[in-house]
Design a protein around this motif. Structure first.
Motif, mmCIF file in Angstrom:
data_model
loop_
_atom_site.group_PDB
_atom_site.id
_atom_site.type_symbol
_atom_site.label_atom_id
_atom_site.label_comp_id
_atom_site.label_asym_id
_atom_site.label_seq_id
_atom_site.Cartn_x
_atom_site.Cartn_y
_atom_site.Cartn_z
ATOM 1 N N GLU A 88 -7.173 -0.912 -5.584
ATOM 2 C CA GLU A 88 -8.257 -0.283 -4.828
ATOM 3 C C GLU A 88 -7.719 0.979 -4.188
ATOM 4 N N ARG A 89 -8.599 1.936 -4.067
ATOM 5 C CA ARG A 89 -8.253 3.242 -3.521
ATOM 6 C C ARG A 89 -9.015 3.420 -2.227
ATOM 7 N N LYS A 90 -8.310 3.767 -1.179
ATOM 8 C CA LYS A 90 -8.955 4.011 0.114
ATOM 9 C C LYS A 90 -8.753 5.474 0.473
ATOM 10 N N ILE A 91 -9.881 6.156 0.707
ATOM 11 C CA ILE A 91 -9.859 7.580 1.038
ATOM 12 C C ILE A 91 -10.148 7.735 2.524
ATOM 13 N N TYR A 92 -9.290 8.473 3.205
ATOM 14 C CA TYR A 92 -9.485 8.747 4.626
ATOM 15 C C TYR A 92 -10.061 10.153 4.766
ATOM 16 N N PRO A 93 -11.128 10.314 5.549
ATOM 17 C CA PRO A 93 -11.777 11.625 5.689
ATOM 18 C C PRO A 93 -11.016 12.541 6.659
ATOM 19 N N MET A 112 -6.679 1.868 -13.692
ATOM 20 C CA MET A 112 -6.390 0.621 -12.984
ATOM 21 C C MET A 112 -7.484 0.309 -11.964
ATOM 22 N N GLU A 113 -7.998 1.342 -11.313
ATOM 23 C CA GLU A 113 -9.101 1.139 -10.374
ATOM 24 C C GLU A 113 -10.355 0.691 -11.121
ATOM 25 N N ARG A 114 -10.643 1.306 -12.254
ATOM 26 C CA ARG A 114 -11.815 0.933 -13.057
ATOM 27 C C ARG A 114 -11.738 -0.522 -13.499
ATOM 28 N N VAL A 125 -8.151 16.141 6.804
ATOM 29 C CA VAL A 125 -7.701 17.323 6.083
ATOM 30 C C VAL A 125 -6.200 17.475 6.332
ATOM 31 N N PRO A 126 -5.375 17.492 5.308
ATOM 32 C CA PRO A 126 -5.715 17.286 3.901
ATOM 33 C C PRO A 126 -6.087 15.824 3.642
ATOM 34 N N PRO A 127 -6.792 15.547 2.545
ATOM 35 C CA PRO A 127 -7.239 14.182 2.272
ATOM 36 C C PRO A 127 -6.049 13.218 2.171
ATOM 37 N N LYS A 128 -6.259 12.044 2.696
ATOM 38 C CA LYS A 128 -5.248 10.987 2.607
ATOM 39 C C LYS A 128 -5.852 9.879 1.748
ATOM 40 N N VAL A 129 -5.118 9.491 0.697
ATOM 41 C CA VAL A 129 -5.587 8.447 -0.208
ATOM 42 C C VAL A 129 -4.479 7.417 -0.346
ATOM 43 N N GLU A 130 -4.840 6.154 -0.217
ATOM 44 C CA GLU A 130 -3.880 5.067 -0.371
ATOM 45 C C GLU A 130 -4.331 4.128 -1.483
ATOM 46 N N TYR A 131 -3.351 3.526 -2.142
ATOM 47 C CA TYR A 131 -3.619 2.593 -3.236
ATOM 48 C C TYR A 131 -2.923 1.271 -2.940
ATOM 49 N N ASN A 132 -3.589 0.188 -3.286
ATOM 50 C CA ASN A 132 -2.955 -1.126 -3.201
ATOM 51 C C ASN A 132 -3.549 -2.048 -4.255
ATOM 52 N N THR A 138 0.827 -1.199 0.000
ATOM 53 C CA THR A 138 0.000 0.000 0.000
ATOM 54 C C THR A 138 0.865 1.254 0.000
ATOM 55 N N LEU A 139 0.533 2.189 -0.906
ATOM 56 C CA LEU A 139 1.264 3.457 -0.997
ATOM 57 C C LEU A 139 0.303 4.609 -1.225
ATOM 58 N N ARG A 140 0.708 5.782 -0.742
ATOM 59 C CA ARG A 140 -0.034 7.005 -1.029
ATOM 60 C C ARG A 140 0.375 7.526 -2.406
ATOM 61 N N PHE A 141 -0.474 8.386 -2.957
ATOM 62 C CA PHE A 141 -0.258 8.954 -4.285
ATOM 63 C C PHE A 141 1.139 9.568 -4.403
ATOM 64 N N THR A 142 1.507 10.392 -3.428
ATOM 65 C CA THR A 142 2.795 11.087 -3.510
ATOM 66 C C THR A 142 3.969 10.112 -3.474
ATOM 67 N N ARG A 143 3.854 9.032 -2.741
ATOM 68 C CA ARG A 143 4.937 8.033 -2.679
ATOM 69 C C ARG A 143 5.064 7.300 -4.020
ATOM 70 N N ILE A 144 3.928 7.036 -4.663
ATOM 71 C CA ILE A 144 3.967 6.399 -5.982
ATOM 72 C C ILE A 144 4.663 7.340 -6.959
ATOM 73 N N ALA A 145 4.275 8.612 -6.944
ATOM 74 C CA ALA A 145 4.859 9.601 -7.850
ATOM 75 C C ALA A 145 6.366 9.733 -7.624
ATOM 76 N N GLU A 146 6.800 9.684 -6.375
ATOM 77 C CA GLU A 146 8.227 9.803 -6.075
ATOM 78 C C GLU A 146 9.027 8.601 -6.582
ATOM 79 N N ARG A 147 8.410 7.438 -6.574
ATOM 80 C CA ARG A 147 9.133 6.217 -6.926
ATOM 81 C C ARG A 147 9.096 5.870 -8.410
#
Length: 142
Positions: free
Chosen positions: A91-96, A84-86, A98-105, A59-68
């Motif tokens: 799968e994308r998990k959004i945490y409610p 890829m999600e479609r 601020v600022p929004p936290k989104v993780e992908y795995n 599992t990684l956040r958007f910014t970590r994926i972009a960095e790697r």
């Protein structure tokens, strides 16, 4: 912890089975259309790199994926992750918060696709020298 430990042994075995499978000779036309569609989407450079990264890292956040993933723009990463999600590969998990936290795995489906593309890595490793020689010979003629 190994990123694959979050998958069941059956899911890991399925990915391995796909990586070693020999395609059938008589293929349903619907399967042909799906393969053509998936190759157009999945075999692009960015999807393959995201697939490989999430297989290795979990599992990684958007910014970590972009960095790697060197050279990917924010727009292209967003488009790649959405597609890829479609397709059910991640799968994308959004945490409610601020600022929004989104993780992908990866999903189990994404893991098996990674297993299917594993054959490409094996082929590349086995044929690297021959491809490099062919390219050098071609470039020398040009």
């Amino acid at each position: 912890m190994d990123a694959l430990t979050r998958f069941t042994p059956e899911q890991v075995a399925a990915a391995k089975r796909y990586s070693e499978a020999i395609p059938p000779t008589d293929i349903d036309p619907r399967i042909e259309r799906l393969v053509a569609d998936l190759i157009g989407r999945v075999a692009d450079k960015w999807t393959m790199l995201v697939l490989e990264l999430l297989t290795d890292a979990g599992t990684l956040r958007f910014t970590r994926i972009a960095e790697r993933i060197e050279g990917i723009s924010q727009k292209m990463l967003t488009q790649t992750l959405r597609q890829m999600e479609r397709d059910g590969l991640i799968e994308r998990k959004i945490y409610p918060v601020v600022p929004p936290k989104v993780e992908y795995n990866l999903t189990p489906l994404g893991l098996t696709l990674g297993g299917a593309f594993c054959g490409l890595w094996v082929w590349a490793a086995e044929n690297l020298g021959e491809v490099e020689r062919a390219r050098a010979a071609f470039d020398k003629k040009a």
